[in-house]
Scaffold this motif. Sequence first.
Motif, PDB file in Angstrom:
ATOM      1  N   TRP A   1      17.763   0.799   2.698  1.00 54.29           N
ATOM      2  CA  TRP A   1      16.803   1.560   3.509  1.00 54.29           C
ATOM      3  C   TRP A   1      15.830   0.645   4.232  1.00 54.29           C
ATOM      4  O   TRP A   1      15.599   0.787   5.438  1.00 54.29           O
ATOM      5  CB  TRP A   1      16.060   2.538   2.602  1.00 54.29           C
TER       6      TRP A   1
ATOM      7  N   TRP B   1      17.237  -2.285  -0.437  1.00 52.93           N
ATOM      8  CA  TRP B   1      18.092  -3.136   0.396  1.00 52.93           C
ATOM      9  C   TRP B   1      18.681  -2.329   1.559  1.00 52.93           C
ATOM     10  O   TRP B   1      18.620  -2.741   2.722  1.00 52.93           O
ATOM     11  CB  TRP B   1      19.191  -3.713  -0.481  1.00 52.93           C
TER      12      TRP B   1
ATOM     13  N   GLY C   1      15.874  -2.877   4.158  1.00 51.47           N
ATOM     14  CA  GLY C   1      16.363  -4.222   4.462  1.00 51.47           C
ATOM     15  C   GLY C   1      15.779  -5.285   3.565  1.00 51.47           C
ATOM     16  O   GLY C   1      15.747  -6.464   3.936  1.00 51.47           O
ATOM     17  N   GLU C   2      15.319  -4.918   2.357  1.00 50.30           N
ATOM     18  CA  GLU C   2      14.723  -5.878   1.418  1.00 50.30           C
ATOM     19  C   GLU C   2      15.838  -6.530   0.592  1.00 50.30           C
ATOM     20  O   GLU C   2      16.149  -6.102  -0.516  1.00 50.30           O
ATOM     21  CB  GLU C   2      13.727  -5.180   0.495  1.00 50.30           C
ATOM     22  N   ARG C   3      16.453  -7.538   1.171  1.00 47.47           N
ATOM     23  CA  ARG C   3      17.555  -8.207   0.484  1.00 47.47           C
ATOM     24  C   ARG C   3      17.009  -9.051  -0.663  1.00 47.47           C
ATOM     25  O   ARG C   3      16.205  -9.963  -0.447  1.00 47.47           O
ATOM     26  CB  ARG C   3      18.334  -9.088   1.443  1.00 47.47           C
TER      27      ARG C   3
END
Length: 314
Positions: A275, A273, A277-279
């Motif tokens: 590093w 999340w 941006g994989e929410r």
Amino acid sequence: MTRSVAAPPGNPAHGGGHLDARALVYVSIAVLTWSSAYASIAYALAAFTPGQLAFARLLFAAALFQAYLRLRRIPLPPLAAWPPLLALGVVGLAAYHLCLNLAEVRVASGTAAILIALIPGATAVVSALWLRERLAPRTVLGLALALGGVVLVVLSSGADMRFQPRALLVLISVLAAAIYFTGQKSWTQRYGAEAVTAVTLLGGALGAAPFGLGLVQALGAAPTPRLAALLWLAVAPTFLGYLTWNLAIHRASATKVSSFIYCSSPLAVLIGWLWLGERPGSLTLVGGVLVIGGVILANLRRRRTPADPSPSKA
């Protein structure tokens, strides 16, 4: 994917030692490095193919392990033991990393980390079938709970809630790791964890070699940040992760140390999340809670039951 092995017999710390400060430092390093592996894989895949990444990671880590054994003057297993250990490395390490890397081309790193949390439960099943170990009712209940969580994670791993087939590759990685941990148990008791790990890492590198064609050219063309991610994978999660995990098990019981592995998945989701941006979506989080809760329940052991092979990460 990652991972840990049992300490050799005769070690006074193995099986009942307290988790002292040094052991806590060791296990913390292992869990943190393993947790970073999933985001590192996703980042490095921008410059390397899944096969190149798996081959390079295992090859570099195997070379580091050989240097470590020479420095510590730890003998390798006899040549007669090499064929089965190399084969175990092909199945448990080459197949594991190839499938995980292929999955992370499409599946979020946090999602892969949550699915990898099934390794403890899968190891319990393989041990029951292979070593004829009896599964307690709570183990069956935990596996069923974890399976429900996997369904939610797989369904939510695509961007639009459709089934994402590549998430199934992570489940193949889970099975490969379970076979690896169960199969190496008797070997580590004979020759020691570090020596057995070194040979299996070499087997993993050999197994991944056919899929690593063009690695030299890729290394030369890779941007520095992507190359750094590859080197981090080899040095930290693979070499340092295995080494510190084994050192922790040398100082404390495998059961106490292995309880920390469940911190790996939520940490991996957090790293992905922050590093990449994989929410994570709400269903992924719910599924992750079910998976982690299920594998913890599946691996609760009675105090008199001997410790099983410890689970491992990327």
